[in-house]
Design an enzyme around this catalytic site. Structure first.
Site, PDB file in Angstrom:
ATOM      1  N   HIS A 133     -28.932 -47.856 -70.571  1.00 41.77           N
ATOM      2  CA  HIS A 133     -28.873 -46.838 -71.614  1.00 41.77           C
ATOM      3  C   HIS A 133     -29.760 -47.147 -72.827  1.00 41.77           C
ATOM      4  O   HIS A 133     -30.231 -46.231 -73.493  1.00 41.77           O
ATOM      5  CB  HIS A 133     -27.418 -46.672 -72.072  1.00 41.77           C
ATOM      6  CG  HIS A 133     -27.223 -45.581 -73.074  1.00 41.77           C
ATOM      7  ND1 HIS A 133     -27.440 -44.248 -72.760  1.00 41.77           N
ATOM      8  CD2 HIS A 133     -26.862 -45.601 -74.387  1.00 41.77           C
ATOM      9  CE1 HIS A 133     -27.198 -43.503 -73.841  1.00 41.77           C
ATOM     10  NE2 HIS A 133     -26.857 -44.300 -74.834  1.00 41.77           N
ATOM     11  N   ASP A 138     -30.011 -40.722 -77.058  1.00 39.07           N
ATOM     12  CA  ASP A 138     -28.556 -40.626 -77.126  1.00 39.07           C
ATOM     13  C   ASP A 138     -28.182 -39.477 -78.078  1.00 39.07           C
ATOM     14  O   ASP A 138     -28.676 -38.363 -77.914  1.00 39.07           O
ATOM     15  CB  ASP A 138     -28.007 -42.005 -77.551  1.00 39.07           C
ATOM     16  CG  ASP A 138     -26.504 -42.124 -77.615  1.00 39.07           C
ATOM     17  OD1 ASP A 138     -25.865 -42.347 -76.563  1.00 39.07           O
ATOM     18  OD2 ASP A 138     -25.947 -42.002 -78.722  1.00 39.07           O
TER      19      ASP A 138
END
Length: 310
Positions: free
Chosen positions: A290, A108
């Site tokens: 994610h 991320d």
């Protein structure tokens, strides 16, 4: 599976004008450093499943809470969170340990810092593994301006910049609820809602899908944000246009050997022409969302270790 009892204890290291809270393991493997870089709104603890396999494979594992997180310094000035400072912290950390370079792994926002490390300090990056966030092409418009044009003023990156303090206050008032709603997997598909996504998540009283982690593990994140609030970490977003200008002064090509792992259920799309910017890249995918290193730790660890051994 690891839990917080097995996660290394931290020490504070003063580098680059800040104190970084650093968790390390595998000191016996000195000379083979790997630095793991967490994303938003995460914590060094997000790498708990990677520590033991990497140590076993012969790595000295170094995991900082980056500036704005955990017990690390949280400078007041917004520009203290620009990409020069964030990559500068890693350069100084390498100097502290006496390492010329290291393998870097980012998830991320951490992946964004790792991509930038390769551009701004290429000699300090031996190889890279990036999860979820591909290389970000520097187009003709600064990133926030570009996002506002295509995604609107309610898109959270834009909102964080254009309405400073608004989201921070709502997230700070709902820390546990926000993080519990965010760290989910197998969330049913929904139409995009009105308003700002992160504010909606902070206010939602029903969590969708299944939790990514146990309450015990989530409590590590909650206590970190109870300590500092969200403003320091959101300040990373408030430097995106500044970063666009700073990165305009270096070559946009990444030469290091790189592994890019996408989550097939993640909302972040792959970059189709990534090889134009990262010629020495291997691209893999995992059937996951994610929070890739927590959702599919065993498969991911195997994939990373095989690639590092090549």
């Amino acid at each position: 599976m690891t839990n917080n009892k097995n996660f290394p204890t931290s020490k504070l290291i003063s580098v680059n004008g800040v104190d970084l809270e650093v968790f390390e393991a595998g000191q016996e493997n000195k000379g083979e450093p790997i630095i793991l870089c967490h994303g938003w709104p995460e914590h060094a603890y997000s790498w708990r499943y990677q520590v033991a396999p990497l140590v076993e494979a012969g790595y000295h594992v170094i995991i900082p809470n980056q500036r704005g997180y955990g017990n690390s310094s949280c400078p007041e000035e917004v520009t203290q969170y620009d990409i020069e400072h964030l990559t500068g912290d890693f350069v100084a950390l390498l100097d502290y340990y006496g390492y010329k370079n290291a393998v870097f792994m980012g998830h991320d926002w951490g992946a964004s810092v790792v991509w930038s490390m390769a551009l701004l300090h290429p000699e300090r990056v031996k190889k890279m593994v990036n999860l979820c966030l591909p290389y970000q092409v520097r187009g003709e418009k600064p990133w926030i301006d570009f996002m506002e044009e295509f995604l609107g003023e309610d898109y959270y990156f834009v909102h964080f910049n254009k309405q400073p303090g608004v989201a921070d206050a709502i997230l700070n008032a709902n820390i546990s609820q926000f993080l519990n709603n965010l760290y989910r997997k197998n969330v049913p598909a929904q139409d995009p809602g009105e308003g700002m996504e992160m504010i909606n998540l902070a206010n939602a009283t029903v969590a969708l899908g299944e939790p990514v982690m146990s309450d015990d593990d989530l409590s590590v994140y909650i206590s970190g944000f109870k300590q500092n609030g969200f403003t320091p970490s959101i300040n990373w977003y408030r430097n995106l246009n500044r970063n666009w200008h700073l990165l305009g002064e270096v070559s946009p090509i990444v030469h290091q050997k790189t592994l890019m792992v996408y989550g097939e259920k993640d909302v972040i799309p792959p970059l189709p022409n990534i090889k134009d910017f990262v010629p020495n890249i291997d691209v893999k995918t995992l059937d996951t969302g994610h929070w890739i290193q927590e959702e599919r730790p065993d498969e991911l660890n195997q994939m990373i270790l095989q690639w590092l051994e090549k």
